[in-house]
Enzyme design. Sequence first.
Site, PDB file in Angstrom:
ATOM      1  CD  GLU A 179      -3.080  -0.989   2.167  1.00  0.00           C
ATOM      2  OE1 GLU A 179      -2.862  -0.353   3.199  1.00  0.00           O
ATOM      3  OE2 GLU A 179      -4.174  -1.547   1.936  1.00  0.00           O
ATOM      4  CD  GLU A 375      -3.778  -5.983   2.475  1.00  0.00           C
ATOM      5  OE1 GLU A 375      -4.635  -5.279   3.060  1.00  0.00           O
ATOM      6  OE2 GLU A 375      -2.561  -5.792   2.560  1.00  0.00           O
TER       7      GLU A 375
HETATM    8  C1  BGP Z   1      -4.441  -2.679   4.890  1.00  0.00           C
HETATM    9  C2  BGP Z   1      -3.094  -3.202   5.308  1.00  0.00           C
HETATM   10  C3  BGP Z   1      -3.103  -4.384   6.151  1.00  0.00           C
HETATM   11  C4  BGP Z   1      -4.364  -4.597   6.936  1.00  0.00           C
HETATM   12  C5  BGP Z   1      -5.645  -4.218   6.255  1.00  0.00           C
HETATM   13  C6  BGP Z   1      -6.867  -4.209   7.141  1.00  0.00           C
HETATM   14  O1  BGP Z   1      -4.413  -1.306   4.935  1.00  0.00           O
HETATM   15  O2  BGP Z   1      -2.234  -3.464   4.221  1.00  0.00           O
HETATM   16  O3  BGP Z   1      -1.917  -4.412   6.872  1.00  0.00           O
HETATM   17  O4  BGP Z   1      -4.296  -4.658   8.239  1.00  0.00           O
HETATM   18  O5  BGP Z   1      -5.522  -2.972   5.655  1.00  0.00           O
HETATM   19  O6  BGP Z   1      -6.871  -3.087   7.944  1.00  0.00           O
HETATM   20  P1  BGP Z   1      -7.160  -3.124   9.494  1.00  0.00           P
HETATM   21  O7  BGP Z   1      -6.208  -4.133  10.039  1.00  0.00           O
HETATM   22  O8  BGP Z   1      -6.893  -1.776   9.981  1.00  0.00           O
HETATM   23  O9  BGP Z   1      -8.564  -3.533   9.640  1.00  0.00           O
END
Ligand code: BGP
Length: 478
Positions: A179, A375
Amino acid sequence: MKMPEGFLWGGATAANQCEGAFNEDGRGLSTVDVIPFGPDRMPVSRGQRIMLDCEEGYQYPAHTAIDMYHHYKEDIALFAEMGFKCYRFSMAWTRILPNGDDDVPNEAGLKFYEDLIDECLKYGIEPLVTICHFDTPIALIKKYGGWKDRRMIDAFLKYCTVIFTRFKGKVKYWLTFNEINMLLHMPFMGAGLYFTEGEDAESIKYNAAHYEIVASAKAVKLAHELMPGSMVGCMLAAGQYNPWSCNPVDVFAAMEADKDNYFFIDAQARGAYPVWAWKRMERAGVKLDCTPEDLAVMKEGAVDFISFSYYCSRCMSGVPEIVEKHKKPGNAAISSLKNPYLEASEWGWQIDPLGLRVTMNTLYDRYQKPLFIVENGMGAADTVEEDGSIHDPYRVAYMRSHIEAMLAAVNEDGIPLLGYTMWGPIDIVSASTGEMRKRYGFIYVDKQNDGTGTMKRMKKDSFYWYQKVIATNGEDLA
Ligand code: BGP
């Protein structure tokens, strides 16, 4: 509808959110280790509250996380049982180079990842490695101020040389920076940046972005030289901005907001900054430290594929009163208005499966390179029943609707897609809030927000659902 043969179904995690063992076997300290749980988390992630060491009275979730460092065999066996074809994980830079730029790498760190990769390969699971997932070595922040400094490029390349040399022949797919656009929104978490009184934060952020983009291009070139046949991707926190209405000022505002994020990927995918990027920087008074050599490197180091995370779409208006009135409250990392047509998760993340199809079409039209969804998922609180079962129909509903959109984008729109690694196949620490309660997994982990728990792994209902989805290559989503 189903996916083509060889499609890489799987799941994704990040070292700091699952491994724990933050100071074991020679691992050095990293940004994520000093980002605390609680009200200071966002100010530290944004570089507004400076914390470069662990301080008394704070809880740091990354220190123990779900202790995958010691449970990886059990966890990968569970992924294999679900039928994973691919597992995306990140390497912790400081497990390999504790100070970020050591001349001699830490063998214990390399051995850990070698064992983890071998464990995947044993089950026929393709590893997909994120080289840097929100972890800048603290030693390099103390030395250079993080990605503020051009010398970070060489340190990063040193790290890449070590891992490419060691893992060539075993790892084909790589991502440079997770990201990368988060650098603008959470500069400390994204790039180890913090700001002091009087500093020009805009200039610092854009220069850091440039150094990461150059580092990424050099890494692509190096990967191709050292590992012929390897595929290196960029990684975008995606989710298109919808205009608040059909008022042209809203359409324009949404387009402009998207550009904050495309800035990075345009450069990494096309090997050059788009024309509007130079104008934007000029308007913001940013003096970019960009050399002719940098521009040549960017050209030669364009990525092979475009990977992205997708959780929700976003919304923007060009009318200040509307922005004020409908702005999402709280700590959202990327700003957005609340879209009245969409439901939201308990954490306010709006659910828009069709937005995934829109995003896939936009990214493919823009770059004409294969995509990889690395993701996607829904954070939700789960209840463990007395008999140990965990019923999570909400998670299945979210995943089903997004996989349907993905199937349509591939089968009806013809978008080339390499794989789908959903986020957090096993419960891990939340990046934004540091909570354990915000769970994405098909596998429950007995670890709670306050750090208590046995670390026991348990299968949720969704575990069996995803197993069936993979077994039928996406045909049976019931
Ligand atoms: C993205 C990241 C992850 C992850 C995901 C979910 O931004 O690459 O590392 O954690 O989001 O976000 P969160 O864990 O804040 O729910």
